[in-house]
Design an enzyme around this catalytic site. Structure first.
Site, mmCIF file in Angstrom:
data_model
loop_
_atom_site.group_PDB
_atom_site.id
_atom_site.type_symbol
_atom_site.label_atom_id
_atom_site.label_comp_id
_atom_site.label_asym_id
_atom_site.label_seq_id
_atom_site.Cartn_x
_atom_site.Cartn_y
_atom_site.Cartn_z
ATOM 1 N N SER A 48 0.777 -1.151 -0.029
ATOM 2 C CA SER A 48 0.161 0.016 0.059
ATOM 3 C C SER A 48 1.036 1.332 0.059
ATOM 4 O O SER A 48 0.304 2.418 -0.638
ATOM 5 C CB SER A 48 -0.907 0.085 1.256
ATOM 6 N N GLY A 83 -2.056 -4.238 1.061
ATOM 7 C CA GLY A 83 -2.022 -5.755 2.011
ATOM 8 C C GLY A 83 -1.238 -6.688 1.394
ATOM 9 O O GLY A 83 -1.126 -7.918 2.018
ATOM 10 N N ASN A 125 3.859 -5.485 5.559
ATOM 11 C CA ASN A 125 2.483 -6.193 5.924
ATOM 12 C C ASN A 125 3.058 -7.632 6.691
ATOM 13 O O ASN A 125 2.177 -7.814 7.842
ATOM 14 C CB ASN A 125 1.400 -6.603 4.802
ATOM 15 N N ASP A 185 -4.387 6.708 10.444
ATOM 16 C CA ASP A 185 -4.056 5.313 10.759
ATOM 17 C C ASP A 185 -2.703 5.246 11.251
ATOM 18 O O ASP A 185 -2.303 4.217 11.997
ATOM 19 C CB ASP A 185 -4.405 4.268 9.609
ATOM 20 N N HIS A 211 -0.036 5.174 6.974
ATOM 21 C CA HIS A 211 0.270 5.467 5.802
ATOM 22 C C HIS A 211 0.366 6.822 5.289
ATOM 23 O O HIS A 211 0.131 7.607 6.111
ATOM 24 C CB HIS A 211 -1.236 5.179 4.919
#
Length: 211
Positions: A35, A72, A101, A182, A185
Site C-alpha cells: 500500500s 495488503g 505487512n 491510521d 500510511h
C-alpha cells in the site's frame, strides 16, 4: 502488384519495423510493493510512483513504469506473482518495497528474508537491477522484533549487492501531519518527499543500465 499497392505495402513494412524497434528499445521499471507504493487512501496520480514516472518522462530516458504494487501485499504474495511479471515486462530495473505487512502480522523474520531474497534472485537472474526499499515498524511492536526486522534489509542489500534505501519514509513517518489517521500510511503531501528519498537510487540504477 500495382505501384500503388507496392507503395502501401512498403509503408506498412516501415511502420511495423519502427514499431518493433520502439518495442525492443523500450525500458521498463517494475515496482513491487504494498500500500505504500499502491497509493492507499489517495488518488493514483498523487502517489510517489506516479511522480517517479513523471520525473522519468522529463528526462532523456525512455522508461515505462509498471506499478505492480497491491495494498495488503506480503513478501510471499509478491514472490508468487513475480515470475509472471518478469516474463511479461522483462524489467531493466525493479524496485522492491515489501515486508511491512509481514511485520505488522508478526511473521517470522527469517521467512520474510527468504521471500525477499528469492525475489531479488529472480529479478537479478532476469537481468534487472534491483533497488531495495527498507521500512521500519511502529515502536509499539517492541524492539526485540522491530530492530531485527529493520536490519534484515541491510543484510539482504549486502548479500545481493543491490541498491538500498534504509527507510523509505525518512522525513515522513516522524511527522503526524504527513501521515494518515491510521499512523501507517503517508498522505498525498508526503509523496514528493518519498520520491526525493528514492530518486537518487533510481538515478544510479539508470546509470548502471545505460553503461
Amino acid at each position: 502488384m500495382s505501384l500503388q499497392l507496392r507503395r502501401q505495402a512498403r509503408r506498412l513494412f516501415i511502420l511495423a519495423a519502427v514499431s518493433l524497434m520502439a518495442t525492443l528499445q523500450a525500458n521498463t521499471l517494475l515496482v513491487m510493493g504494498d500500500s505504500l507504493s499502491a497509493g492507499y487512501g489517495m488518488p493514483l496520480e498523487a502517489t510517489w510512483v506516479t511522480l517517479l514516472e513523471q520525473q522519468l518522462d522529463q528526462g532523456d530516458t525512455d522508461y515505462t513504469v509498471i506499478n505492480a504494487s497491491i495494498s495488503g501485499e506480503t513478501s510471499r504474495g509478491g514472490l508468487e506473482r513475480l515470475p509472471a511479471l518478469l516474463d511479461q515486462y522483462e524489467p531493466d530495473i525493479m524496485i522492491l518495497e515489501l515486508g511491512a505487512n509481514d511485520g505488522l502480522r508478526g511473521f517470522q523474520i527469517p521467512q520474510i528474508s527468504r521471500n525477499l531474497s528469492d525475489m531479488i534472485n529472480l529479478a537479478q537472474q532476469s537481468g534487472a537491477k534491483v533497488i531495495l526499499l527498507g521500512i521500519r515498524l511502529p515502536p509499539n511492536f517492541g524492539s526485540r522484533y522491530t530492530e531485527p526486522f529493520f536490519e534484515q534489509y541491510a543484510t539482504l542489500a549486502n548479500q545481493h549487492e543491490v541498491l538500498y534505501l534504509p527507510f523509505m519514509l525518512e522525513g515522513v513517518a516522524q511527522y503526524r501531519e504527513l501521515m494518515q489517521d491510521d499512523g501507517l500510511h503517508p498522505t498525498d503531501e508526503a509523496q514528493p518527499i518519498i520520491l526525493d528519498n528514492v530518486w537518487p537510487l533510481v538515478r544510479e540504477a539508470l546509470g548502471q543500465t545505460s553503461s
